[in-house]
Design a protein around this motif. Structure first.
Motif, short mmCIF file in Angstrom:
data_model
loop_
_atom_site.label_atom_id
_atom_site.label_comp_id
_atom_site.label_asym_id
_atom_site.label_seq_id
_atom_site.Cartn_x
_atom_site.Cartn_y
_atom_site.Cartn_z
N ASN A 31 10.44 -10.54 -4.24
CA ASN A 31 9.41 -11.29 -4.03
C ASN A 31 8.84 -12.09 -5.12
O ASN A 31 7.84 -12.78 -4.75
N VAL A 48 6.40 -14.60 1.38
CA VAL A 48 6.29 -13.13 1.15
C VAL A 48 6.07 -12.57 2.51
O VAL A 48 6.05 -13.26 3.46
N PHE A 64 1.39 -5.83 -3.47
CA PHE A 64 2.35 -5.26 -2.70
C PHE A 64 2.51 -3.76 -2.66
O PHE A 64 2.12 -3.06 -3.42
N GLY A 75 7.55 -3.98 0.02
CA GLY A 75 7.84 -5.20 -0.53
C GLY A 75 6.72 -6.10 0.18
O GLY A 75 7.05 -7.18 0.49
#
Length: 490
Positions: free
Chosen positions: A54, A175, A239, A243
């Motif tokens: 990420n 993301v 997060f 994830g």
């Protein structure tokens, strides 16, 4: 062989057996401890893969604000030493243009600040905090590959502290967006950001609470964590262990100016709703009920016939508002909104704000000891509205030794007009008694006692004489133009 030698020879095998058993027990305990420690270590989360997956979508945001004129640094109201010694509550990181930590608007030199953000679309849309870019003349987004791209502000929403930026690029890393409504208190979360300019710093912790209402904002149910957040983390992602982004790091509680274990993040569900509206319409609209509410404490719950404190007490219904059109009244206690229970008054504004304008919401309210269901067509929150939040914190009728310890007079017509009410009595004096204990003050205007309207001194006298000793009753007052419910125990 002597007798002593016989005895020793007889005891030695047994003694050796016991000693051997002791060592076995000790080694067994040691193995159990080591296994337990290993198991504990295995149960701690490993963030390495999640961070690697990420980090590329997390960006550093640097802003430059040109001086707007003024006296320069000498025009600052406090010295840096004075500022550092001040107790502070919910100080935003590298706050808005007036923040003394940025040098103030009067600086002769351009003001620069640093924040964080994250990419939500491959074509270059970036989310961050509004206060990171507020008033900036130049915004630079630095990617993980060290590219620096100029950014344009597509739109902002000060109420939720969200800003949407756009950079000119393609095929950017993005993301994964999660669901903040699924967060549980106690679960692990981690943040990636640029505290103090240190790019891609990772910190971790747990969710401390959800649905926090802060004095700075009624419409955002903040996520509270103990993730280490510092200046420069603002706008960065929070997060979960899948994830997925579940929040945007926004505020801290601090007395020192640094991290103290209490951080607040904007739920991603709310942030993405704002992002969608800005991207599609350029503006953000929120649902509006048009009421002023206050918390229901134990005494108020007793006076209204509730078994325990819960709900949002309506202290005022605004004229012409959706609530007024639907028939909601001051003194109603909202117990549920579209089937979702209201435990605290702070639960109501976010639910209303998320409701689409024009949609019908079902409210369960307590009125006169009975529960009622009222349908309300939700309106649009006015641009400068500040009233769907919390109420402000509060012939002469006898001397101060009267049943409530009050002296009251008729409400002057001019005062009634200015307050836009039809009647009431003004408190002119107060002595020892139930009213003083309840927090009533001189110049308060009493409009209701025990759910009965007070429009004259005669109304006041008749209602007060029938109050039962020791029974808690509600009293609606207006103080400095703001309605407020108090509890009186005669």
């Amino acid at each position: 062989m002597s007798e002593s030698n016989v005895i020793e020879s007889q005891r030695t095998p047994a003694f050796r057996s016991v000693r051997s058993a002791g060592w076995v027990a000790f080694l067994s305990c040691l193995l159990v401890v080591l296994w337990s420690q290993a198991a504990s270590a295995r149960s701690l989360p490993d963030f390495t893969d999640l961070v690697e997956e990420n980090s590329d979508a997390v960006v550093n945001i640097s802003t430059t604000t040109e001086p707007k004129g003024g006296p320069g640094v000498q025009g600052m109201p406090f010295s840096q030493d004075q500022i550092e010694q001040m107790p502070e509550f919910f100080k935003r990181f590298f706050g808005g243009p007036q923040s003394p930590f940025n040098g103030g608007q009067g600086n002769a030199e351009p003001r620069r600040s640093i924040g964080s953000g994250f990419i939500v679309s491959k074509d270059g849309y970036v989310l961050t905090n509004n206060h990171v870019v507020d008033g900036a003349d130049k915004i630079i987004v630095r990617l993980s590959d060290r590219r620096e791209l100029p950014a344009k502000v597509i739109g902002t929403d000060a109420r939720s502290d969200i800003a949407v930026l756009k950079v000119d690029a393609k095929d950017l890393p993005v993301v994964d967006i999660g669901k903040s409504k699924d967060l549980k208190v106690g679960e692990w979360v981690f943040a990636i950001g640029s505290p103090f300019g240190f790019d891609h710093t990772v910190t971790a912790g747990i969710v401390s609470a959800v649905g926090r209402s802060l004095p700075t904002e009624n419409y955002v149910p903040f996520i509270q964590t103990d993730v280490a957040i510092n200046p420069g983390n603002s706008g960065g992602p929070l997060f979960n262990m899948d994830g997925e982004v579940v929040g945007i790091n926004s505020q801290i509680y601090t007395r020192s100016g640094g991290f103290m274990g209490v951080s607040f993040s904007i739920p991603i569900d709310d942030a993405m709703n704002v992002f969608k509206q800005i991207r599609e319409k350029g503006t953000v609209s929120r649902g509006w009920l048009g009421v002023l509410i206050q918390e229901v404490n134990r005494d108020l719950a007793e006076s209204f016939g509730l078994k325990r404190p819960r709900g949002a007490l309506i202290a005022e219904v605004m004229d012409g508002s959706p609530a007024a059109k639907a028939g909601l009244q001051s003194g109603d206690i909202v117990l549920a909104y579209n089937g979702e229970e209201i435990q605290f008054s702070s639960d109501l504004p976010p639910l209303v704000g998320r409701t689409a304008v024009g949609e019908t919401a079902e409210l369960t309210v307590l009125r006169g000891g009975d529960e009622k269901t009222i349908d309300v067509t939700i309106g649009q929150l006015p641009a400068e509205d500040s009233n769907q939040g919390s109420a402000a914190p509060g012939n002469s009728a006898g001397p101060s030794n009267a049943p409530l310890g009050l002296s009251v007079q008729p409400l002057p017509s001019g005062m009634a007009d200015s307050l836009d009410i039809k009647g009431g009595v003004v408190v002119t004096g107060i002595g020892a008694g139930a009213a003083l204990e309840a927090g009533i003050q001189p110049r308060d205007v009493i409009t209701e006692i025990d759910r009965k309207p007070i429009r004259s001194v005669d109304d006041y006298t008749n209602v007060v004489k029938d109050l039962k000793k020791g029974k808690a009753v509600s009293a609606r007052i207006i103080r400095e133009g703001h309605p407020l419910y108090l509890v009186i125990k005669p």
